[in-house]
Design an enzyme around this catalytic site. Structure first.
Site, PDB file in Angstrom:
ATOM      1  CG  ASP A 118     -11.112   9.720  -2.031  1.00 33.43           C
ATOM      2  OD1 ASP A 118     -10.841   9.625  -3.220  1.00 33.43           O
ATOM      3  OD2 ASP A 118     -11.515   8.744  -1.348  1.00 33.43           O
ATOM      4  CG  HIS A 144      -8.699  13.241   1.777  1.00 35.55           C
ATOM      5  ND1 HIS A 144      -9.477  12.613   2.726  1.00 35.55           N
ATOM      6  CD2 HIS A 144      -8.227  12.268   0.955  1.00 35.55           C
ATOM      7  CE1 HIS A 144      -9.500  11.304   2.469  1.00 35.55           C
ATOM      8  NE2 HIS A 144      -8.747  11.068   1.405  1.00 35.55           N
ATOM      9  CG  ASP A 157     -11.081  14.402   5.062  1.00 35.38           C
ATOM     10  OD1 ASP A 157      -9.945  14.712   4.657  1.00 35.38           O
ATOM     11  OD2 ASP A 157     -11.578  13.278   4.876  1.00 35.38           O
ATOM     12  CB  CYS A 160      -4.941  11.039   0.947  1.00 36.27           C
ATOM     13  SG  CYS A 160      -5.450   9.324   0.797  1.00 36.27           S
ATOM     14  CE1 TYR A 161      -3.678   6.044  -0.141  1.00 35.96           C
ATOM     15  CE2 TYR A 161      -5.242   5.759  -1.933  1.00 35.96           C
ATOM     16  CZ  TYR A 161      -4.844   5.492  -0.641  1.00 35.96           C
ATOM     17  OH  TYR A 161      -5.607   4.675   0.159  1.00 35.96           O
ATOM     18  CE  LYS A 166      -9.850  -0.758  -2.978  1.00 34.66           C
ATOM     19  NZ  LYS A 166     -10.355  -0.884  -1.584  1.00 34.66           N
ATOM     20  CG  HIS A 202      -2.048   0.959   1.123  1.00 32.97           C
ATOM     21  ND1 HIS A 202      -1.873   2.300   1.336  1.00 32.97           N
ATOM     22  CD2 HIS A 202      -3.349   0.787   0.775  1.00 32.97           C
ATOM     23  CE1 HIS A 202      -3.036   2.917   1.126  1.00 32.97           C
ATOM     24  NE2 HIS A 202      -3.943   2.019   0.787  1.00 32.97           N
ATOM     25  CG  ASP A 258      -7.940   8.782  -1.595  1.00 35.04           C
ATOM     26  OD1 ASP A 258      -7.808  10.019  -1.464  1.00 35.04           O
ATOM     27  OD2 ASP A 258      -8.302   8.031  -0.665  1.00 35.04           O
ATOM     28  NE  ARG A 299      -6.034  -1.271  -0.558  1.00 35.04           N
ATOM     29  CZ  ARG A 299      -6.842  -2.051   0.124  1.00 35.04           C
ATOM     30  NH1 ARG A 299      -6.625  -3.348   0.174  1.00 35.04           N
ATOM     31  NH2 ARG A 299      -7.867  -1.541   0.778  1.00 35.04           N
TER      32      ARG A 299
HETATM   33  C1  FPP Z   1      -6.459   1.486   3.062  1.00 37.57           C
HETATM   34  O1  FPP Z   1      -7.592   2.226   3.122  1.00 37.57           O
HETATM   35  C2  FPP Z   1      -5.375   2.196   3.776  1.00 37.57           C
HETATM   36  C3  FPP Z   1      -4.321   1.620   4.338  1.00 37.57           C
HETATM   37  C4  FPP Z   1      -4.196   0.130   4.298  1.00 37.57           C
HETATM   38  C5  FPP Z   1      -3.212   2.395   4.976  1.00 37.57           C
HETATM   39  C6  FPP Z   1      -3.596   3.575   5.826  1.00 37.57           C
HETATM   40  C7  FPP Z   1      -2.410   4.263   6.357  1.00 37.57           C
HETATM   41  C8  FPP Z   1      -2.191   5.587   6.209  1.00 37.57           C
HETATM   42  C9  FPP Z   1      -3.134   6.449   5.485  1.00 37.57           C
HETATM   43  C10 FPP Z   1      -0.960   6.292   6.682  1.00 37.57           C
HETATM   44  C11 FPP Z   1      -0.320   5.896   7.930  1.00 37.57           C
HETATM   45  C12 FPP Z   1       0.860   6.721   8.149  1.00 37.57           C
HETATM   46  C13 FPP Z   1       1.282   7.224   9.321  1.00 37.57           C
HETATM   47  C14 FPP Z   1       2.476   8.091   9.324  1.00 37.57           C
HETATM   48  C15 FPP Z   1       0.614   6.931  10.594  1.00 37.57           C
HETATM   49  P1  FPP Z   1      -8.808   2.011   2.092  1.00 37.57           P
HETATM   50  O2  FPP Z   1      -9.031   0.561   1.855  1.00 37.57           O
HETATM   51  O3  FPP Z   1      -9.929   2.823   2.601  1.00 37.57           O
HETATM   52  O4  FPP Z   1      -8.275   2.739   0.788  1.00 37.57           O
HETATM   53  P2  FPP Z   1      -7.771   2.156  -0.614  1.00 37.57           P
HETATM   54  O5  FPP Z   1      -8.931   1.544  -1.279  1.00 37.57           O
HETATM   55  O6  FPP Z   1      -7.330   3.391  -1.340  1.00 37.57           O
HETATM   56  O7  FPP Z   1      -6.642   1.210  -0.360  1.00 37.57           O
HETATM   57 ZN    ZN Z   2      -7.756   9.245   0.887  1.00 37.43          ZN
HETATM   58  K     K Z   3      -8.948   5.425  -0.078  1.00 37.89           K
END
Ligand code: FPP
Ligand code: ZN
Ligand code: K
Length: 494
Positions: free
Chosen positions: A407, A417, A414, A344-345, A339, A288, A342, A336
């Site tokens: 996102d 983001h 928020d 935030c990535y 998927k 991820h 978004d 990932r």
């Molecule tokens: C999946 O979310 C998200 C994760 C598996 C990782 C989350 C971790 C962070 C955002 C950062 C952590 C960092 C620190 C410094 C604490 P989802 O399934 O909602 O999103 P997706 O579909 O985009 O993978």
């Molecule tokens: Zn996000």
């Molecule tokens: K996400």
């Protein structure tokens, strides 16, 4: 105009084949970004503007397998296209079809988010330190001075510190590495001796030592999960506070022969790289983007990135995986495989690129920002900066009265983001150069990083929409990193 009219009227009705998400390699994106074909002109209030064809229609190549994944991907493309094309009224757009960054609305949104937090002892909400970090960081990226929040922050976070070390999410809550990390960064953002002095460094060191595990990694809290977030949050905290690196003999890690907070940490991170080339929470899980950034950030703290990153990770496979995160036509990054994009990535993935670039180029001794190669003399990027900027400006801004960044168009803005979309925008607009590296054997040495505006290729955003820079490892402004490091440099012990 013909192309636009045809597109505008036929696109919603055309039945496309279902497909699995398609990605563009860095090379294809870069080539396309250079070409900037203008097949889909769209009118804006300023007159004629245009969107490169790459971002103006569904991808031409798809496979026939229809799955829930492929449907969601199609829906996301359909959701983004009107924003990319200018069919959605975003007000003024420049000749490249890019609207302005609405600083005023976003700043107002952030102040409101900070103001809405309940008083110091009221909430059981453990994300309050995060809100402080996200909002204060986003405000500094927008050029705002956040020192006015200093006193309030100090009073609010002081009761969140536990006598046994670290910060919880509120008074009486267990210390956690994520809330500790966010609190330390928030204190660094407001800056000043009184803010730095809130932290009890001795108990922090003892607590971090109790989180250090025999396998080299860090638990997020005592008895809690151990993952790469822990490695990064611990490395940031230890280095910014200049904590002693040796472990007390009662640390769980001592059983395995570790003598220091960073011993075995690179090897632990190595085990989190997956068969795909990305990085997972810990060995055996799914790669991820958020974890990739944590891994690269941590490695860039325990040694200079050009040594530690290729030393502990398969760099080529990681670059391949990271390149596959940028989607077309959206232009943004996914977190990932298979998927959705978004905003935030833009940071979690986008923030990996400067560290990757530093690993590949190594230190550029003698590099000076004012004599740096600019424009076409600059090395080409490993991702399409223009495509990411387009996604951010067109799809991630809430341009209604609410403001803030998000996102994707269907989601609410928020603080989280807003912080990470702006950080990603900053890394797309600038280039970071590792200007000099610490001597080889120096674990907590400082590397010199220099930011310059990225000037290669045509600039698709207006200069007034350039945001400030943020340190590629610590993700707060560079001068704030230097101030806190300077302050604690004199404190070798406690
Ligand atoms: C999946 O979310 C998200 C994760 C598996 C990782 C989350 C971790 C962070 C955002 C950062 C952590 C960092 C620190 C410094 C604490 P989802 O399934 O909602 O999103 P997706 O579909 O985009 O993978
Ligand atoms: Zn996000
Ligand atoms: K996400």
């Amino acid at each position: 105009m013909r192309a636009r009219a045809r597109h505008k009227h036929s696109h919603p009705r055309v039945v496309f084949q279902r497909r699995t998400p398609r990605t563009l390699t860095a090379n294809k994106m870069a080539a396309a970004a250079v070409d900037e074909p203008r097949a889909h002109p769209a009118m804006s209030s300023s007159g004629q503007s245009s969107v490169p064809s790459l971002h103006a229609s569904r991808p031409p190549i798809r496979d026939n397998l229809e799955t829930e994944t492929s449907s969601l991907q199609d829906e996301t493309v359909d959701e983004c296209l009107p924003f990319l094309l200018g069919e959605e009224d975003l007000g003024w757009r420049n000749d490249h079809g890019i609207p302005h960054l609405d600083r005023g609305r976003h700043i107002k949104f952030l102040h409101k988010q900070l103001g809405q937090l309940p008083g110091p002892f009221k909430a059981a909400d453990s994300s309050r330190p995060w809100i402080f970090y996200w909002c204060l960081h986003a405000l500094t990226l927008l050029g705002e001075d956040v020192a006015s929040y200093r006193q309030r922050l100090i009073e609010t976070v002081r009761p969140m510190q536990n006598l046994t070390g670290g910060f919880g999410g509120g008074f009486g809550q267990t210390s956690h590495l994520a809330t500790t990390y966010a609190t330390v960064l928030a204190l660094a953002l407001v800056g000043g001796d009184a803010a730095y002095e809130v932290v009890d460094r001795r108990s922090m060191w003892r607590w971090l030592s109790s989180l250090k595990q025999p396998d080299g990694g860090f638990q997020m809290c005592v008895g809690g999960e151990e993952d790469v977030r822990g490695a990064y949050c611990a490395a940031v905290t230890i280095s910014l506070l200049n904590l002693p690196l040796d472990l007390p003999s009662d640390s769980p890690a001592c059983a395995a022969g570790h003598t220091g907070l960073f011993s075995g940490l690179g090897e632990w991170i190595r085990r989190s790289q997956t068969y795909e080339g990305g990085v997972s929470a810990k060995s055996g899980f799914e790669a991820h983007g958020a974890y990739a950034f944590c891994a690269l950030g941590c490695l860039s703290i325990i040694d200079s990135p050009h040594r530690s990153i290729p030393g502990y990770l398969d760099l080529q496979r990681l670059i391949s995986w990271l390149s596959s995160r940028q989607y077309c036509p959206e232009g943004g990054f996914s977190g990932r495989t298979n998927k959705l994009v978004d905003g935030c990535y833009s940071h979690w993935v986008g923030g990996c690129w400067p560290l990757i670039e530093a690993s590949l180029s190594g230190p550029q001794e003698g590099f000076a920002a004012d004599s740096a190669a600019v424009g076409e003399a600059e090395p080409e990027s490993l991702f399409s900066r223009a495509a990411l900027i387009r996604y951010i400006m067109c799809c991630c801004q809430d341009l209604s009265k609410r403001g803030g960044l998000r996102d994707k168009p269907s989601k609410y803005s928020d603080a989280y983001h807003t912080c990470y979309v702006l950080a990603g925008l900053s890394s797309a607009q600038h280039k970071w150069t590792l200007a000099s590296a610490r001597p080889e054997a120096q674990v907590l040495g400082t590397d010199q990083w220099v930011a310059t505006p990225y000037m290669r290729g045509e600039q698709i955003f207006d200069e007034s929409d350039r945001v400030c820079t943020t340190h590629p490892v610590y993700v707060i402004p560079q001068h704030k990193v230097e101030s806190i490091l300077d302050y604690f440099a004199s404190k070798a012990g406690f």
